[in-house]
Design a protein around this motif. Sequence first.
Motif, PDB file in Angstrom:
ATOM      1  N   GLU A 187       0.862  -1.181   0.000  1.00  0.00           N
ATOM      2  CA  GLU A 187       0.000   0.000   0.000  1.00  0.00           C
ATOM      3  C   GLU A 187       0.894   1.225   0.000  1.00  0.00           C
ATOM      4  O   GLU A 187       1.737   1.379   0.878  1.00  0.00           O
ATOM      5  N   TYR A 188       0.732   2.069  -1.004  1.00  0.00           N
ATOM      6  CA  TYR A 188       1.447   3.337  -1.072  1.00  0.00           C
ATOM      7  C   TYR A 188       0.423   4.454  -0.896  1.00  0.00           C
ATOM      8  O   TYR A 188      -0.588   4.490  -1.601  1.00  0.00           O
ATOM      9  N   HIS A 189       0.696   5.357   0.032  1.00  0.00           N
ATOM     10  CA  HIS A 189      -0.214   6.467   0.309  1.00  0.00           C
ATOM     11  C   HIS A 189       0.466   7.783  -0.039  1.00  0.00           C
ATOM     12  O   HIS A 189       1.653   7.975   0.255  1.00  0.00           O
ATOM     13  N   MET A 190      -0.297   8.691  -0.622  1.00  0.00           N
ATOM     14  CA  MET A 190       0.238  10.025  -0.887  1.00  0.00           C
ATOM     15  C   MET A 190      -0.867  11.058  -0.768  1.00  0.00           C
ATOM     16  O   MET A 190      -2.005  10.826  -1.182  1.00  0.00           O
ATOM     17  N   GLU A 191      -0.529  12.167  -0.146  1.00  0.00           N
ATOM     18  CA  GLU A 191      -1.414  13.327  -0.086  1.00  0.00           C
ATOM     19  C   GLU A 191      -0.731  14.449  -0.850  1.00  0.00           C
ATOM     20  O   GLU A 191       0.396  14.834  -0.519  1.00  0.00           O
ATOM     21  N   ILE A 192      -1.397  14.948  -1.870  1.00  0.00           N
ATOM     22  CA  ILE A 192      -0.813  15.947  -2.763  1.00  0.00           C
ATOM     23  C   ILE A 192      -1.794  17.103  -2.876  1.00  0.00           C
ATOM     24  O   ILE A 192      -2.893  16.939  -3.409  1.00  0.00           O
ATOM     25  N   ASN A 193      -1.429  18.256  -2.350  1.00  0.00           N
ATOM     26  CA  ASN A 193      -2.316  19.415  -2.442  1.00  0.00           C
ATOM     27  C   ASN A 193      -1.498  20.700  -2.427  1.00  0.00           C
ATOM     28  O   ASN A 193      -0.263  20.668  -2.436  1.00  0.00           O
ATOM     29  N   HIS A 194      -2.190  21.834  -2.390  1.00  0.00           N
ATOM     30  CA  HIS A 194      -1.515  23.130  -2.441  1.00  0.00           C
ATOM     31  C   HIS A 194      -0.720  23.423  -1.171  1.00  0.00           C
ATOM     32  O   HIS A 194       0.151  24.291  -1.172  1.00  0.00           O
ATOM     33  N   ARG A 195      -1.009  22.711  -0.097  1.00  0.00           N
ATOM     34  CA  ARG A 195      -0.327  22.966   1.173  1.00  0.00           C
ATOM     35  C   ARG A 195       0.975  22.189   1.306  1.00  0.00           C
ATOM     36  O   ARG A 195       1.826  22.539   2.113  1.00  0.00           O
ATOM     37  N   GLY A 196       1.115  21.108   0.543  1.00  0.00           N
ATOM     38  CA  GLY A 196       2.326  20.307   0.629  1.00  0.00           C
ATOM     39  C   GLY A 196       2.071  18.873   0.203  1.00  0.00           C
ATOM     40  O   GLY A 196       0.967  18.512  -0.229  1.00  0.00           O
ATOM     41  N   LEU A 197       3.093  18.036   0.343  1.00  0.00           N
ATOM     42  CA  LEU A 197       3.032  16.652  -0.101  1.00  0.00           C
ATOM     43  C   LEU A 197       3.448  15.740   1.050  1.00  0.00           C
ATOM     44  O   LEU A 197       4.359  16.068   1.816  1.00  0.00           O
ATOM     45  N   SER A 198       2.794  14.574   1.156  1.00  0.00           N
ATOM     46  CA  SER A 198       3.133  13.601   2.195  1.00  0.00           C
ATOM     47  C   SER A 198       3.090  12.197   1.609  1.00  0.00           C
ATOM     48  O   SER A 198       2.220  11.888   0.780  1.00  0.00           O
ATOM     49  N   PHE A 199       4.002  11.326   2.103  1.00  0.00           N
ATOM     50  CA  PHE A 199       4.125   9.978   1.549  1.00  0.00           C
ATOM     51  C   PHE A 199       4.387   8.969   2.666  1.00  0.00           C
ATOM     52  O   PHE A 199       5.213   9.205   3.548  1.00  0.00           O
ATOM     53  N   TRP A 200       3.695   7.828   2.608  1.00  0.00           N
ATOM     54  CA  TRP A 200       3.945   6.733   3.532  1.00  0.00           C
ATOM     55  C   TRP A 200       3.458   5.437   2.890  1.00  0.00           C
ATOM     56  O   TRP A 200       2.827   5.449   1.826  1.00  0.00           O
ATOM     57  N   GLY A 201       3.737   4.299   3.522  1.00  0.00           N
ATOM     58  CA  GLY A 201       3.304   3.039   2.923  1.00  0.00           C
ATOM     59  C   GLY A 201       3.813   1.836   3.685  1.00  0.00           C
ATOM     60  O   GLY A 201       4.525   1.954   4.690  1.00  0.00           O
ATOM     61  N   GLU A 202       3.442   0.652   3.178  1.00  0.00           N
ATOM     62  CA  GLU A 202       3.889  -0.585   3.813  1.00  0.00           C
ATOM     63  C   GLU A 202       3.864  -1.735   2.818  1.00  0.00           C
ATOM     64  O   GLU A 202       3.151  -1.704   1.808  1.00  0.00           O
TER      65      GLU A 202
END
Length: 366
Positions: A187-202
């Motif tokens: 599982e790869y997770h990403m949050e992508i928006n105007h405020r910034g980017l975040s990434f995590w997974g397992e």
Amino acid sequence: WQSSDGNEIEAMYVDAKDSGVTLLMKNNPNKPYELGWERLSPESQALAEGIRRLKEELTPANPVIAPYAPAGEKRKAAILPRYTQGKWKNYNTVLESAVYDVALHSNGHTVHIWLKDAAESEDAGLGERAKRVPLSVNFRPIYYTRPGEHNSRVHRRIKTFDDAPFVSNERETTVLAGTLENDATFEYHMEINHRGLSFWGEIEEDRKEEFPTFFSIAFYSPNFIPNVTNMALKEIEPIVGDGSLYIDPMESKRAKIPMMMKWDDVMKKFAGAEWNPIKSAEFMGKPFGSHKIRVTPANTRDMYYRWSKGYSGIYPFQAIHLVHSTEDSWYLRHSREKDIDYSKYKDRGEIPKNKRLNVNIIRGRG
């Protein structure tokens, strides 16, 4: 821009939806604000609607989309649904903002980031995308075919995606799940928006796997002078200028790594355990324009976040890697042992959300 009560608003347009208009304020360029349409003057409402329509005109109304395809005889790795034409060809998820463009590649493990030059007018435009090789973030499931030998490292391919997400230029949160070539699940997770980017997974795999996988997330600053081998040093220096990587080590004070300092000299100056791991890293200087790029884990407990040189190159401007993982994963990636008891390293396949890698890009370095 002007508010409904007549006050001037110094800002740049970011986006417009039925719920309101998103603007990037001049006095706080790192945090977009959404204002309801009713909070803008009629003239500013008309301006926002005009920019929105122009943006829609520049985006194909009926883009040709290629479907999801799993790995098979003709394809070594699965591929996500993707645009097949235009500047977003071969990408699945796209964000266009005033400060940067971000796009998830259809391979499912690479996210590209392009910095944006400021718009010529404060009233309109999203700015121009910098004409250079993009920065990137990569999900990295790695294994060794010959444990202890680093030249046997291999990136595991994705065999299938579960419910592969359709293409989008509005989705902020994307979850990719599926199986790798050894039938491990990911599982790869990403949050992508105007405020910034975040990434995590397992990654979860059979405990009897002959070649166990260890997981990391890496941020790459690539070689942004592709034809550098044909250029003289006096031609390179004005392009690189004051470009630098700033690191905040766990065991030492903040340090500056100039991109025009040879890697041999960098490694001599920053040799020793006190310079890795680090708490955070920032890129600044001429190659990045007016942007400051801060790459920081949300939490460093039981984690190992480090900087290193690229796979080749004489100078840092030719590639810098920042790699975030658990301590277990880091140990296995760098171990020279040939007989390893992998059961001792149970956290090698996960970067949880509370220890995610965050990327924040600010225009205006102050």
